[in-house]
Motif scaffolding. Sequence first.
Motif, short mmCIF file in Angstrom:
data_model
loop_
_atom_site.label_atom_id
_atom_site.label_comp_id
_atom_site.label_asym_id
_atom_site.label_seq_id
_atom_site.Cartn_x
_atom_site.Cartn_y
_atom_site.Cartn_z
N MET A 1 -13.51 -42.55 -20.82
CA MET A 1 -12.86 -41.76 -19.79
C MET A 1 -12.44 -42.72 -18.67
N GLY A 2 -11.19 -42.59 -18.26
CA GLY A 2 -10.67 -43.47 -17.23
C GLY A 2 -11.19 -43.13 -15.84
N PHE A 3 -11.06 -44.09 -14.96
CA PHE A 3 -11.54 -43.95 -13.59
C PHE A 3 -10.85 -42.79 -12.87
N LEU A 4 -9.52 -42.70 -12.99
CA LEU A 4 -8.81 -41.61 -12.31
C LEU A 4 -9.22 -40.24 -12.84
N LEU A 5 -9.44 -40.14 -14.15
CA LEU A 5 -9.88 -38.87 -14.72
C LEU A 5 -11.27 -38.51 -14.19
N THR A 6 -12.14 -39.48 -14.10
CA THR A 6 -13.48 -39.23 -13.57
C THR A 6 -13.41 -38.67 -12.16
N ILE A 7 -12.56 -39.27 -11.33
CA ILE A 7 -12.39 -38.78 -9.95
C ILE A 7 -11.76 -37.39 -9.96
N TRP A 8 -10.74 -37.19 -10.82
CA TRP A 8 -10.05 -35.90 -10.90
C TRP A 8 -11.03 -34.78 -11.22
N LEU A 9 -11.99 -35.03 -12.08
CA LEU A 9 -12.94 -33.99 -12.48
C LEU A 9 -13.89 -33.59 -11.36
N PHE A 10 -13.92 -34.37 -10.27
CA PHE A 10 -14.71 -33.99 -9.09
C PHE A 10 -13.92 -33.07 -8.15
N VAL A 11 -12.62 -32.95 -8.37
CA VAL A 11 -11.79 -32.03 -7.57
C VAL A 11 -12.22 -30.61 -7.93
N PRO A 12 -12.31 -29.71 -6.95
CA PRO A 12 -12.72 -28.33 -7.26
C PRO A 12 -11.87 -27.70 -8.36
N GLN A 13 -12.52 -26.88 -9.18
CA GLN A 13 -11.87 -26.27 -10.35
C GLN A 13 -10.63 -25.47 -9.99
N ASN A 14 -10.66 -24.73 -8.88
CA ASN A 14 -9.50 -23.91 -8.54
C ASN A 14 -8.28 -24.77 -8.22
N ILE A 15 -8.47 -25.94 -7.66
CA ILE A 15 -7.36 -26.85 -7.37
C ILE A 15 -6.84 -27.47 -8.67
N ARG A 16 -7.77 -27.87 -9.56
CA ARG A 16 -7.35 -28.42 -10.85
C ARG A 16 -6.56 -27.37 -11.64
N LEU A 17 -7.04 -26.13 -11.64
CA LEU A 17 -6.35 -25.06 -12.37
C LEU A 17 -4.94 -24.85 -11.81
N TYR A 18 -4.81 -24.87 -10.50
CA TYR A 18 -3.50 -24.73 -9.87
C TYR A 18 -2.57 -25.86 -10.32
N ALA A 19 -3.09 -27.09 -10.32
CA ALA A 19 -2.29 -28.25 -10.74
C ALA A 19 -1.88 -28.12 -12.21
N TYR A 20 -2.80 -27.64 -13.06
CA TYR A 20 -2.47 -27.48 -14.47
C TYR A 20 -1.39 -26.41 -14.67
N LYS A 21 -1.46 -25.34 -13.89
CA LYS A 21 -0.43 -24.31 -14.00
C LYS A 21 0.93 -24.83 -13.56
N LEU A 22 0.95 -25.72 -12.57
CA LEU A 22 2.21 -26.36 -12.18
C LEU A 22 2.73 -27.24 -13.32
N LEU A 23 1.82 -27.96 -13.98
CA LEU A 23 2.22 -28.79 -15.11
C LEU A 23 2.75 -27.94 -16.27
N VAL A 24 2.18 -26.75 -16.45
CA VAL A 24 2.69 -25.85 -17.50
C VAL A 24 4.13 -25.48 -17.18
N ARG A 25 4.41 -25.13 -15.93
CA ARG A 25 5.78 -24.78 -15.56
C ARG A 25 6.74 -25.96 -15.75
N MET A 26 6.28 -27.16 -15.37
CA MET A 26 7.10 -28.36 -15.58
C MET A 26 7.33 -28.58 -17.07
N GLY A 27 6.27 -28.43 -17.86
CA GLY A 27 6.38 -28.63 -19.30
C GLY A 27 7.33 -27.64 -19.95
#
Length: 140
Positions: A1-27
């Motif tokens: 697991m990369g360093f940035l991913l390790t840090i990303w997983l410490f971001v609160p779940q609701n913020i990560r989920l919001y970011a993933y939903k934005l990526l879904v729209r971009m995708g």
Amino acid sequence: MGFLLTIWLFVPQNIRLYAYKLLVRMGLRLYGPTTSPSCFRLPFDLYAKAGRAVDVHEANALRFISQRVRGPVPSLVDVVPNPQYPGRVFMVMTRLPGDPLEGRLWDMSPKQRSLLASELKQLFDTMRSIPSDGSEDLRS
């Protein structure tokens, strides 16, 4: 697991989920929909799965297999509870190299289809031969 991913997983779940939903729209804008209503191609060579049928058991199975099988198996990146579907999760995983098989199967020669079937059989046989110790669970 990369360093940035390790840090990303410490971001609160609701913020990560919001970011993933934005990526879904971009995708969806970049790649269009997939053939599955619960699977989405994302930028950065990722895929997401979300919906009524996506639960922690699928995430556990993917992590279990990706840690034990050498070959074309996606790796689980993140699992976030999906508030839209209580008891279900939003999964993010790596994309496999190559082009999607969708729509290309009928363009293949019989020899190519036979080779594909043989490779898939070998991969599934490998997955079936993995002993299950039942000790891994993402819910803890």
